[in-house]
Design a protein around this motif. Structure first.
Motif, PDB file in Angstrom:
ATOM      1  N   ALA A   6      11.639  65.725 -14.767  1.00 21.06           N
ATOM      2  CA  ALA A   6      11.754  64.306 -14.405  1.00 21.06           C
ATOM      3  C   ALA A   6      11.189  63.447 -15.528  1.00 21.06           C
ATOM      4  N   ASN A   7      11.769  62.258 -15.675  1.00 20.70           N
ATOM      5  CA  ASN A   7      11.278  61.248 -16.612  1.00 20.70           C
ATOM      6  C   ASN A   7      10.842  60.028 -15.816  1.00 20.70           C
ATOM      7  N   VAL A   8       9.964  59.237 -16.419  1.00 24.51           N
ATOM      8  CA  VAL A   8       9.627  57.936 -15.849  1.00 24.51           C
ATOM      9  C   VAL A   8       9.909  56.878 -16.909  1.00 24.51           C
ATOM     10  N   TYR A   9      10.646  55.848 -16.496  1.00 28.49           N
ATOM     11  CA  TYR A   9      10.965  54.711 -17.344  1.00 28.49           C
ATOM     12  C   TYR A   9      10.151  53.536 -16.825  1.00 28.49           C
ATOM     13  N   ALA A  10       9.480  52.830 -17.715  1.00 25.61           N
ATOM     14  CA  ALA A  10       8.642  51.696 -17.328  1.00 25.61           C
ATOM     15  C   ALA A  10       9.080  50.457 -18.087  1.00 25.61           C
ATOM     16  N   TYR A  11       9.037  49.310 -17.383  1.00 28.57           N
ATOM     17  CA  TYR A  11       9.374  48.059 -18.064  1.00 28.57           C
ATOM     18  C   TYR A  11       8.633  46.897 -17.399  1.00 28.57           C
ATOM     19  N   TYR A  12       8.488  45.812 -18.160  1.00 30.20           N
ATOM     20  CA  TYR A  12       7.880  44.587 -17.632  1.00 30.20           C
ATOM     21  C   TYR A  12       8.224  43.430 -18.551  1.00 30.20           C
ATOM     22  N   GLY A  13       8.040  42.211 -18.040  1.00 27.71           N
ATOM     23  CA  GLY A  13       8.094  41.009 -18.855  1.00 27.71           C
ATOM     24  C   GLY A  13       9.463  40.466 -19.180  1.00 27.71           C
ATOM     25  N   ALA A  22      12.504  53.526 -24.724  1.00 29.14           N
ATOM     26  CA  ALA A  22      13.812  53.225 -24.148  1.00 29.14           C
ATOM     27  C   ALA A  22      14.207  54.290 -23.119  1.00 29.14           C
ATOM     28  N   TRP A  23      15.215  53.946 -22.311  1.00 28.50           N
ATOM     29  CA  TRP A  23      15.736  54.874 -21.315  1.00 28.50           C
ATOM     30  C   TRP A  23      16.051  56.208 -21.987  1.00 28.50           C
ATOM     31  N   PRO A  24      15.661  57.336 -21.448  1.00 29.15           N
ATOM     32  CA  PRO A  24      15.195  57.564 -20.085  1.00 29.15           C
ATOM     33  C   PRO A  24      13.687  57.519 -19.908  1.00 29.15           C
ATOM     34  N   GLY A  25      12.945  57.003 -20.856  1.00 28.57           N
ATOM     35  CA  GLY A  25      11.501  56.896 -20.707  1.00 28.57           C
ATOM     36  C   GLY A  25      10.779  58.126 -21.217  1.00 28.57           C
ATOM     37  N   ASN A  59      22.771  61.312 -14.254  1.00 30.51           N
ATOM     38  CA  ASN A  59      22.687  59.885 -13.938  1.00 30.51           C
ATOM     39  C   ASN A  59      21.930  59.662 -12.631  1.00 30.51           C
ATOM     40  N   VAL A  60      21.176  60.668 -12.185  1.00 25.21           N
ATOM     41  CA  VAL A  60      20.410  60.577 -10.947  1.00 25.21           C
ATOM     42  C   VAL A  60      19.084  59.883 -11.232  1.00 25.21           C
ATOM     43  N   GLN A  61      18.803  58.821 -10.472  1.00 24.08           N
ATOM     44  CA  GLN A  61      17.549  58.095 -10.627  1.00 24.08           C
ATOM     45  C   GLN A  61      17.117  57.541  -9.278  1.00 24.08           C
ATOM     46  N   PHE A  62      15.847  57.237  -9.122  1.00 26.38           N
ATOM     47  CA  PHE A  62      15.371  56.494  -7.961  1.00 26.38           C
ATOM     48  C   PHE A  62      14.174  55.667  -8.380  1.00 26.38           C
ATOM     49  N   PRO A  63      13.998  54.482  -7.806  1.00 24.18           N
ATOM     50  CA  PRO A  63      15.020  53.810  -6.993  1.00 24.18           C
ATOM     51  C   PRO A  63      16.252  53.511  -7.843  1.00 24.18           C
ATOM     52  N   SER A  64      17.311  53.118  -7.180  1.00 23.57           N
ATOM     53  CA  SER A  64      18.569  52.904  -7.907  1.00 23.57           C
ATOM     54  C   SER A  64      18.621  51.550  -8.597  1.00 23.57           C
ATOM     55  N   ALA A  65      17.708  50.653  -8.285  1.00 30.21           N
ATOM     56  CA  ALA A  65      17.681  49.335  -8.920  1.00 30.21           C
ATOM     57  C   ALA A  65      16.243  48.820  -8.985  1.00 30.21           C
ATOM     58  N   VAL A  66      15.968  47.948  -9.883  1.00 28.46           N
ATOM     59  CA  VAL A  66      14.710  47.212 -10.080  1.00 28.46           C
ATOM     60  C   VAL A  66      13.537  48.122 -10.431  1.00 28.46           C
ATOM     61  N   GLY A  67      13.162  49.058  -9.580  1.00 25.15           N
ATOM     62  CA  GLY A  67      12.042  49.947  -9.838  1.00 25.15           C
ATOM     63  C   GLY A  67      10.903  49.741  -8.873  1.00 25.15           C
ATOM     64  N   TYR A  76       4.535  58.294  -5.162  1.00 23.07           N
ATOM     65  CA  TYR A  76       5.864  57.820  -4.817  1.00 23.07           C
ATOM     66  C   TYR A  76       6.670  59.002  -4.288  1.00 23.07           C
ATOM     67  N   ALA A  77       7.150  58.868  -3.078  1.00 26.14           N
ATOM     68  CA  ALA A  77       7.906  59.963  -2.471  1.00 26.14           C
ATOM     69  C   ALA A  77       9.365  59.913  -2.912  1.00 26.14           C
ATOM     70  N   LYS A  78      10.015  61.070  -2.930  1.00 30.67           N
ATOM     71  CA  LYS A  78      11.405  61.157  -3.372  1.00 30.67           C
ATOM     72  C   LYS A  78      12.322  60.277  -2.537  1.00 30.67           C
ATOM     73  N   ASP A  79      11.982  60.070  -1.264  1.00 27.22           N
ATOM     74  CA  ASP A  79      12.850  59.262  -0.403  1.00 27.22           C
ATOM     75  C   ASP A  79      12.733  57.769  -0.698  1.00 27.22           C
ATOM     76  N   GLY A  80      11.921  57.417  -1.694  1.00 25.50           N
ATOM     77  CA  GLY A  80      11.828  56.029  -2.118  1.00 25.50           C
ATOM     78  C   GLY A  80      10.728  55.246  -1.440  1.00 25.50           C
ATOM     79  N   LEU A  81       9.928  55.889  -0.609  1.00 24.27           N
ATOM     80  CA  LEU A  81       8.809  55.205   0.058  1.00 24.27           C
ATOM     81  C   LEU A  81       7.525  55.453  -0.708  1.00 24.27           C
ATOM     82  N   LYS A  82       6.651  54.441  -0.699  1.00 25.26           N
ATOM     83  CA  LYS A  82       5.351  54.605  -1.352  1.00 25.26           C
ATOM     84  C   LYS A  82       4.356  55.103  -0.326  1.00 25.26           C
TER      85      LYS A  82
END
Length: 82
Positions: A6-13, A22-25, A59-67, A76-82
């Protein structure tokens, strides 16, 4: 979820800053229980950092938008809940 890696992509600002690159982090480490982790600076919480997790070479990622909002407890759980 059956991910081998797994990768983590981080962004702000505005303009967008990408502290982990850059993606994929950045690649995460997998523990013996199958959980992925990475150490991130506490200062990310003050920068309103968003996190998106993705499966390498797909192309599998979660969450699918915003982050997810970066949280100091960092669970962070795989089902998208914190």
């Amino acid at each position: 979820g059956g991910w081998d890696a797994a990768n983590v992509y981080a962004y702000y600002g505005n303009p967008i800053q990408m502290p982990l690159g850059a993606w994929p982090g950045k690649a995460m480490t997998k523990d013996s229980q199958g959980n992925f982790y990475i150490d991130l600076p506490k200062t990310y919480a003050d920068s309103d950092v968003k996190l998106i997790f993705n499966k390498p070479n797909s192309n599998v990622q979660f969450p699918s938008a915003v982050g997810f909002d970066f949280s100091l407890d960092g669970h962070y759980a795989k089902d998208g809940l914190k």
